[in-house]
Each structure stands twice: as structure tokens, then as C-alpha cells.
Motif scaffolding. Structure first.
Motif, short mmCIF file in Angstrom:
data_model
loop_
_atom_site.label_atom_id
_atom_site.label_comp_id
_atom_site.label_asym_id
_atom_site.label_seq_id
_atom_site.Cartn_x
_atom_site.Cartn_y
_atom_site.Cartn_z
N GLY A 1 0.81 -1.21 0.00
CA GLY A 1 0.00 0.00 0.00
C GLY A 1 0.85 1.26 0.00
N ARG A 2 2.15 1.12 -0.19
CA ARG A 2 3.05 2.29 -0.23
C ARG A 2 3.91 2.22 -1.48
NH1 ARG A 2 2.60 5.70 4.53
NH2 ARG A 2 1.70 4.36 6.13
N MET A 3 4.32 3.41 -1.96
CA MET A 3 5.25 3.43 -3.08
C MET A 3 6.66 3.18 -2.56
SD MET A 3 3.19 3.88 -5.52
CE MET A 3 4.23 4.17 -6.96
N ILE A 4 7.48 2.57 -3.40
CA ILE A 4 8.87 2.34 -2.99
C ILE A 4 9.71 3.48 -3.55
CG2 ILE A 4 9.62 0.95 -4.98
CD1 ILE A 4 10.77 -0.97 -2.63
N ASN A 5 10.83 3.76 -2.88
CA ASN A 5 11.69 4.88 -3.29
C ASN A 5 12.45 4.51 -4.56
OD1 ASN A 5 14.21 6.42 -3.48
ND2 ASN A 5 13.41 7.43 -1.65
N GLU A 6 12.23 5.26 -5.63
CA GLU A 6 12.84 4.91 -6.92
C GLU A 6 14.34 5.18 -6.96
OE1 GLU A 6 11.88 3.31 -9.52
OE2 GLU A 6 9.85 2.93 -8.79
N LYS A 7 14.79 6.24 -6.27
CA LYS A 7 16.22 6.55 -6.31
C LYS A 7 17.03 5.42 -5.70
CE LYS A 7 16.55 11.51 -6.70
NZ LYS A 7 15.53 12.34 -6.00
N LEU A 8 16.59 4.97 -4.51
CA LEU A 8 17.30 3.86 -3.87
C LEU A 8 17.18 2.60 -4.73
CD1 LEU A 8 16.37 4.33 -0.13
CD2 LEU A 8 18.66 4.29 -1.08
N GLY A 9 16.01 2.44 -5.36
CA GLY A 9 15.80 1.28 -6.22
C GLY A 9 16.79 1.27 -7.37
N LYS A 10 17.02 2.44 -7.97
CA LYS A 10 17.97 2.50 -9.08
C LYS A 10 19.40 2.27 -8.60
CE LYS A 10 14.94 5.11 -12.01
NZ LYS A 10 14.38 6.42 -12.28
N ALA A 11 19.72 2.82 -7.43
CA ALA A 11 21.06 2.57 -6.87
C ALA A 11 21.25 1.07 -6.66
CB ALA A 11 21.21 3.30 -5.54
N HIS A 12 20.22 0.43 -6.14
CA HIS A 12 20.25 -1.01 -5.93
C HIS A 12 20.49 -1.75 -7.26
CE1 HIS A 12 17.70 -4.86 -5.26
NE2 HIS A 12 18.95 -5.11 -4.93
N PHE A 13 19.76 -1.30 -8.30
CA PHE A 13 19.91 -1.96 -9.60
C PHE A 13 21.32 -1.81 -10.14
CE2 PHE A 13 19.94 -1.51 -14.25
CZ PHE A 13 19.67 -2.82 -14.58
N ILE A 14 21.85 -0.59 -10.08
CA ILE A 14 23.19 -0.36 -10.67
C ILE A 14 24.24 -1.16 -9.92
CG2 ILE A 14 24.95 1.43 -11.01
CD1 ILE A 14 22.54 3.34 -11.55
N LEU A 15 24.18 -1.12 -8.57
CA LEU A 15 25.15 -1.89 -7.78
C LEU A 15 25.04 -3.38 -8.09
CD1 LEU A 15 25.04 -0.23 -4.25
CD2 LEU A 15 27.01 -0.40 -5.79
N THR A 16 23.80 -3.88 -8.21
CA THR A 16 23.61 -5.31 -8.45
C THR A 16 24.17 -5.70 -9.81
OG1 THR A 16 21.57 -5.15 -7.19
CG2 THR A 16 21.90 -7.17 -8.42
N LEU A 17 23.84 -4.87 -10.83
CA LEU A 17 24.28 -5.20 -12.18
C LEU A 17 25.82 -5.19 -12.27
CD1 LEU A 17 23.03 -5.69 -15.05
CD2 LEU A 17 23.67 -3.34 -15.54
N ILE A 18 26.44 -4.17 -11.68
CA ILE A 18 27.90 -4.07 -11.75
C ILE A 18 28.53 -5.20 -10.93
CG2 ILE A 18 29.87 -2.63 -11.09
CD1 ILE A 18 28.14 -0.21 -11.73
#
Lengths: 559, 206
Positions: A421-438
Motif C-alpha cells: 500500500g506504499r510506493m517504494i523509493n525509486e532513487k534507492l531502487g535504481k542505486a540497488h539496480f546499478i550496484l547489483t548489475l555491476i
């Protein structure tokens, strides 16, 4: 959004006053029969085991940072990678992909109020924590050290108590998985909303149906193998022990009859998640609905007749090798159909590059690398060269991490607003994605080269000439470990402090977006009826459905 | 497909059923659940049978030299009893569908007795065989396969006794509501079929 007021109007009557909402969290540690609660129980439990498995992997990579066996004893090292693999497969990807998303999404996607057998569902979930804790306890008795494959005769002589615990734990987790599979099959076949034929089902349901059939057909054979193995181990019979006239190869056949389909049990539901996520964030209808739907079944059928490609070096006769090699390569066809359909779905779309979409696109790219190295190892001569080397470790992690885990993250980001029922923080989400991919690529890409040059897997020390790439790989593993922190923080922060989510934040057409976030008990204010197929984005009806949201549902319920 | 949507009637939610505060009656798909679950059960047995056939195929002599001959009389009689019990239990199903609970109880009691005789017979055979669990590969597969099947017979027996126990309550089973009876019957047929294959594999195939 303007619909917020009527939304709450239909949530409140279903669940009582404020005292009840204070105790809300308790339902997540209870024997709840609500599929949404069970889905979240699966997700949280399996994620905790993912962190444990990741910790074990970090220890393994730290040991491998230097050529000498210096951090842990070789015996413990064997236990670390064995339990790492077992946890990641049986306690993270299988329960997260099938248990968590299957339970949370299927009734919502097909417009049902719950699963066909809610109590059985709860029983299946509550087998996971004991099974997992049991497996962890093996470290106190000498962890099982013969790899997650537990090949006899090694598994019969090495750390027998740990091995017995491993068998019991896998039997419990396998039973849980079978019970879940029965539930999914009956739910999908029997509980779809009026107007929803099989060919109008959201693609995740097709994927789960195919995966559940695999669970049902293959997991019992593993149980059979483990029963025989436990007799050898505990009683001293010799089913798989050559000294008593037994045949260890029979174990390998039975084991891989489950464990190769298990790969598809871990990836098919994730394929389904991707098929849901891509059209929503591309604002386009899915390309090739039937091709994606039926290719799931092609994969699950072919998946049952390729197992011996894990055994090319086990004395398998040449004609049999040819059979399994050709079958294995054919699997690339239905898989390719899916990948090209996804690409065509994105093509020319108005992409919304949020965390869910980034992980979904990361999934496609990483999974394709794993898929291509999969075709390479399917070929007998190449496989004989790289068998039991780090090339296999690289391949399987591109499929299971670059594939399954990226897809699971995409699913978590996509349905987080619905679940919490809440939106997730997109900035942290993108940081998570970049770190994971690298981190992921730094960790696993060098392993291809290490394997081709002959570095063996499952051995604590190695030739110093492999040292440099191993350091690189270990650094990648640390980046991966760090990458989970923004994710965990993001989830915890967003659950309590995130912006309130509207019922349909992404403008999706499937049923789960037509009810409130989170959905009320029993999911829908009124029984839904399917009027337009799930991926008809861009049509006039779709625009009106998305614009109307649950407001209409409320109006209908009041009227 | 509908071409237009107006806000009072449809979209994905026609007001067919109003949502009350309580539970909806959930549809009953338990029989299908039992059948799907039995597919999984069948696969365990299929896996074990295939393992047995593979052991047989790769051994130079089967059964391994020195294995005593299996006596056929007792297991033969046992097989006839178990197969007949499948016909007996079907009468219970017919009875309950005519609302005849007494008939259901009678046929279930007879089936239970036949199942018990089968289990006792099997135990008797175990105690009189000249080989043990660890004698050789044939002996091990023999005991594990028949033992695993025996556990299933035992479980089926428990199901039957459970139905008998519940049938004492008036109106628990009727012509419209008899899931327990059908589930126990399907399970019992399954256990029977498995035994037929097992009997052929272990006793008849030389």
C-alpha cells in the motif's frame, strides 16, 4: 489520485477498527490461510534465507580471494558451498518464485478470492521454516560437504550426520513444494473469473501452471532417490554403493530427473513475472501472447527429457549423449521465442524506466548470456572440457542470479505498492539496480575465463596463476553483498514512511490493479468478470478501465 | 467483447454478487486436488520402479546369485484379497450416493478388514523370508518397495477408519456431501494399482 476516499470506504468494512490494525503484523507470524499473507510470509522468509545464503557465498568468495586454503578449513569450505547452493535453490528461489509470487498473485490475477486449498497452503508454507532451520543446524554436526548434488559414494562417507540432516531437510522442502504445486494447478484450472478462458489468463498463470506440472512430476522422483540414499546412509544398504553391488549412476539419473526440471521450476515463474511487468511499463500489448504461453509448456516438456546432459562425463553411452545434447539445444527454441517476444514488446514502447523495468530489462540481458553459455555446455565435446570447472559456476549464476534473482527483484519492485500500500523509493531502487548489475558482472564474468583455463569448482585452493581473476571476482561478490543494503533499507523505509500507493500506480489492466492497495480480505469488493484481455494497452476500453480504477468497483458495490 | 464502458454497470466489476462482511462460500475442488496429488505419488513409485528395473538391467545376474526363491502362494492370496477390496469399496460409494449410510459403513468395514489382512500377511511374509534388508541389492529393493507400498496401504486403512468414525454422526455423509468417502476410495484404488505393478515386477518377472 481522486479515488482515495472511496477506496478507503471499501477497505474499512472488511476489517475492523484501529485496535485490530495495531495487531495487524501478528497475522504474518500466524497460521493464516489468506493467500496474500502466505505470499508475503514466503517472500520474507525466503529473502531471509537469501541473506543467509549470500553470507555463505561471501565466505566462499573470501576464501577464494587467495590461492591457499587459509580462511576456513577445507572441510568447512565444502560445507559452505553445499549449504549455500541448497539454501539458494530450496529456500530462496523456489519458495520465492513459486510460493511467494504464486500465492500472492495467482488468485488476484484470475479474480479469485483465495487459493483452492487455503489450509493446505498454510501447511505448505509452515514446512519451510523448520526445513530451513534444520538445514542450518547441520553446521553444528559437520555440514554436508558433498555439494548440493550429494552424489554417492562421496555423500555416504563424508560428514554422515550432516548428510542425513540435509536429506531430511530437502525432503521436507520438496513436500512443501509439491503441496504448493497441487494448489496452484487446481486454483488456475478451476477458479478463474467468468469470461477468463485459458487463453485470456495473464501469462504469469501460464508460467505457474507449467512450473507446477514440473514440480508435480519431477520432485517426487527426487524424494524417491533421497529415500534410497538415506537407506544407504543410515541402514547400510547398497542401492548406490558399488561395494555392495549398487550403482551410483542410478542416483545421478534420479537426482537430475528432478534437478534439471528444478532449473525450470526456478525460471518459468520468473519468465511469467517478466511477461507481466514489460507490457505495463512499455505501455504496449504483449507481443505473441500465445507464443509465450505455449512456449512455457514446451519448455516444461523438454525440461523433463534433458537431465542426462549433467552426466556427459559419468560414462553415459555416446548415443544417449547425442539424444540429450539435441534435446537440450532444442530448449533454446522456446526460450528464444520468449526472449524475442519480450524484445518485440519493448520495441517502440513508451518505456517507463523505473526500478521494476530496469530489473526486468537487466533480467533479459543477463539471462541471455546464461542461456548462450547454456547452449555451449549442452554440446558434448565442449561440456567434457568445462565439466566441473568455473565455467559451469559462471553459467549457472547467469541463469539463476542474472535470471531468477533479477526477475524476482523486478517482481518485488513492481508489486511492492500492491503488497504494502506504499510506493517504494525509486532513487534507492535504481542505486540497488546499478550496484547489483555491476557487482554481478564483476563477480561472475571472470569465472567464464577461469573455467575455460581449467580452474576446478568446489575446491578450496587453486593454482596461483588464477589469482588475479579470483580477486576481481571476490570484489564483485562484495559489491553484490553491499548492493542488498539499499534494497533492505528502501523496503523497510517505504513500508512505514513511503508515499501512499494508489490502487493502480502503473496503469495495469490485470485484476490485481483493479482492487485497492493492499487488497481487502478476499480481494475484491464484487466478483470480477473479465471483459477485455489482460494486455490490451492503448485501446479505448483499456484507457477507461485504467482511468476508472476501483472507483467503479465501489460504485458497483454500492449500487 | 464489450465496446463501451459506462460507469454504472460494468468494467471489470459487474455487481453480480454483493460482498458481505463475512466469508464467501469457497468452491469445493478437493477431489481434483486428491487426483492431482496422486500424480505426485505415482511419480515416486514410478521413480522407484525405474530404479529397480535399472538395477536389474545393469546386474549381470538377477536376482544376484544366492537369493532364495520367493514363495508365491501367500503373496498371491494377498494380491487377490487386495484387488477384490477395490470392488468392495466401490459398493460403499454406490451406497452413499443412494443416501445409504448403513451400506457405506458395511462396505467400508469389509474393505478395512481386507486391508488389515493384507498388511498382516505381508508382515508374516517379512518374518518368514530367508533374506534380510541388507542381504543383497534385490533384497534391499524388495523390502523398500513393498515396505513403502505397505505404508501407503496403512495410510489408506487409516483414511477408511476415519471415514467410518465420522459416519457415526448422523448426516455427516449424504448423497450430496461425501468427499471423504470418495477420497478414501480413490486412494484405495491407487494403492491397488501400484500393488499390481509391484507384484508383477518383484514376484512374476523372472
Amino acid at each position: 489520485m481522486t479515488q482515495t476516499v472511496p477506496e478507503q470506504a471499501i477497505v474499512t468494512p472488511a476489517h475492523g477498527g484501529s485496535t485490530e490494525s495495531k495487531r495487524e503484523w501478528r497475522k504474518y507470524i500466524s497460521f493464516s490461510t489468506d493467500h496474500k499473507v502466505i505470499g508475503i510470509q514466503y517472500l520474507v522468509t525466503s529473502f531471509i534465507f537469501y541473506l543467509i545464503g549470500g553470507f555463505l557465498a561471501t565466505l566462499v568468495r573470501t576464501e577464494l580471494a587467495t590461492p591457499a586454503s587459509d580462511l576456513v578449513s577445507p572441510d568447512l569450505y565444502n560445507g559452505l558451498f553445499t549449504v549455500h547452493a541448497t539454501v539458494m535453490i530450496f529456500l530462496w528461489i523456489v519458495p520465492a518464485a513459486t510460493g511467494a509470487f504464486g500465492n500472492y498473485l495467482i488468485p488476484l490475477l484470475i479474480g479469485a478470492r483465495d487459493m483452492a486449498f487455503p489450509k493446505l497452503n498454510a501447511v505448505a508454507f509452515w514446512m519451510i521454516p523448520p526445513g530451513g532451520i534444520l538445514l542450518m543446524s547441520s553446521f553444528f554436526f559437520g555440514a554436508p560437504g558433498s555439494g548440493w548434488t550429494s552424489y554417492p559414494p562421496l555423500s555416504l562417507v563424508d560428514n554422515q550426520v550432516g548428510e542425513a540432516i540435509w536429506i531430511l531437510s530437502v525432503l521436507i522442502l520438496g513436500t512443501s513444494s509439491i503441496l504448493g504445486g497441487v494448489n496452484f494447478i487446481v486454483t488456475i484450472l478451476k477458479m478463474r473469473a467468468p469470461g477468463m478462458g485459458l487463453n485470456q489468463m495473464p501469462l504469469f498463470c501460464w508460467a505457474m501452471l507449467a512450473a507446477s506440472c514440473l514440480i508435480l512430476v519431477s520432485t517426487p522422483v527426487l524424494a524417491g532417490a533421497l529415500i534410497l540414499l538415506s537407506f544407504d546412509l543410515i541402514v547400510g544398504t547398497s542401492f548406490f554403493n558399488p561395494t555392495g553391488g549398487g550403482d551410483p549412476i542410478v542416483y545421478q539419473h534420479m537426482f537430475w530427473f528432478y534437478s534439471h526440471p528444478a532449473v525450470y521450476i526456478m525460471i518459468l515463474p520468473v519468465f511469467g513475472l517478466i511477461s507481466e511487468i514489460l507490457p505495463v511499463h512499455s505501455r504496449k500489448p504483449i507481443f505473441g501472447y500465445k507464443a509465450i504461453a505455449y512456449s512455457s509448456f514446451a519448455i516444461s516438456f523438454l525440461g523433463l527429457i534433458v537431465w542426462a546432459h549433467h552426466m556427459f562425463t559419468s560414462g553415459t553411452p555416446p548415443w544417449l549423449r547425442m539424444f540429450f545434447m539435441i534435446n537440450t539445444m532444442i530448449i533454446a527454441v522456446p526460450t528464444g521465442i520468449k526472449v524475442f517476444s519480450w524484445l518485440a514488446t519493448i520495441w517502440g514502447g513508451k518505456l517507463r524506466l523505473n526500478s521494476a523495468m530496469l530489473f526486468a530489462m537487466g533480467f533479459i540481458s543477463m539471462f541471455v548470456i546464461g542461456g548462450i553459455s547454456g547452449v555451449m555446455v549442452a554440446s558434448v565435446p565442449f561440456d567434457i572440457h568445462v565439466h566441473d570447472t568455473y565455467f559451469i559456476v559462471a553459467h549457472l549464476h547467469y541463469v539463476l542470479f542474472g535470471g531468477s534473482v533479477f526477475g524476482l527483484y523486478a517482481g518485488i519492485y513492481h508489486w511492492f505498492p500492491k503488497m504494502s500500500g506504499r510506493m517504494i523509493n525509486e532513487k534507492l531502487g535504481k542505486a540497488h539496480f546499478i550496484l547489483t548489475l555491476i557487482g554481478f558482472n564483476i563477480c561472475f564474468l571472470p569465472m567464464h575465463k577461469l573455467g575455460l583455463e581449467g580452474m576446478n569448482r568446489r575446491i578450496a585452493d587453486y593454482d596461483p596463476k588464477f589469482a588475479v581473476l579470483n580477486v576481481v571476482s571476490t570484489i564483485g561478490a562484495y559489491i553484490l553483498a553491499v548492493s542488498t543494503f539499499p534494497f533492505i533499507f528502501n523496503v523497510l523505509y517505504s513500508i512505514f514512511k513511503g508515499e501512499k500507493a494508489p490502487s493502480n500506480p502503473w496503469g495495469g489492466l490485470t485484476f490485481e490493479w483493479q482492487t485497492t492497495s493492499p487488497p481487502p480480505h478476499e480481494n475484491f469488493a464484487v466478483d470480477p468478470v473479465l471483459l477485455i484481455a489482460p494486455y490490451e494497452y492503448g485501446t479505448e476500453e483499456a484507457k477507461e478501465i485504467i482511468k476508472a480504477g476501483p472507483f467503479l468497483a465501489t460504485a458497483a458495490a454500492e449500487g | 467483447m464489450q465496446s463501451s464502458i459506462d460507469s454504472t454497470s460494468v468494467v471489470n466489476y459487474p455487481a453480480e454478487v454483493a460482498h458481505g462482511s463475512g466469508h464467501h462460500a469457497h468452491p469445493d475442488h478437493r477431489i481434483l486436488g486428491v487426483i492431482v496429488f496422486l500424480i505426485a505419488e505415482a511419480m515416486i513409485f514410478l521413480g522407484l520402479f525405474t530404479a529397480y528395473l535399472t538395477f536389474r538391467a545393469v546386474s549381470p545376474v538377477w536376482p544376484p546369485a544366492g537369493t532364495p526363491e520367493l514363495e508365491l502362494l501367500l503373496p498371491g492370496v494377498n494380491t487377490i484379497i487386495l484387488i477384490s477390496s477395490s470392488f468392495v469399496i466401490h459398493n460403499a460409494d454406490v451406497a452413499v450416493k443412494k443416501n445409504d449410510v448403513k451400506g457405506l459403513q458395511l462396505w467400508f468395514a469389509i474393505t478395512a478388514a481386507m486391508g488389515a489382512i493384507f498388511l498382516v500377511g505381508q508382515l508374516y511374509e517379512y518374518f518368514h523370508l530367508e533374506f534380510g534388508l541388507k542381504t543383497n541389492l534385490f533384497a534391499s529393493t524388495f523390502y523398500v518397495l513393498t515396505g513403502f507400498h505397505g505404508l501407503h496401504v496403512l495410510f489408506g486403512l487409516v483414511l477408511i477408519l476415519g471415514v467410518l468414525w465420522r459416519s457415526r454422526q448422523p448426516n455427516h455423509y449424504s448423497e450430496t456431501s461425501h468427499f471423504g468417502v470418495e477420497a478414501a476410495e480413490i486412494y484405495w484404488h491407487f494403492v491397488d494399482v501400484v500393488w499390481i505393478v509391484l507384484f508383477i515386477l518383484l514376484y512374476l518377472l523372472k
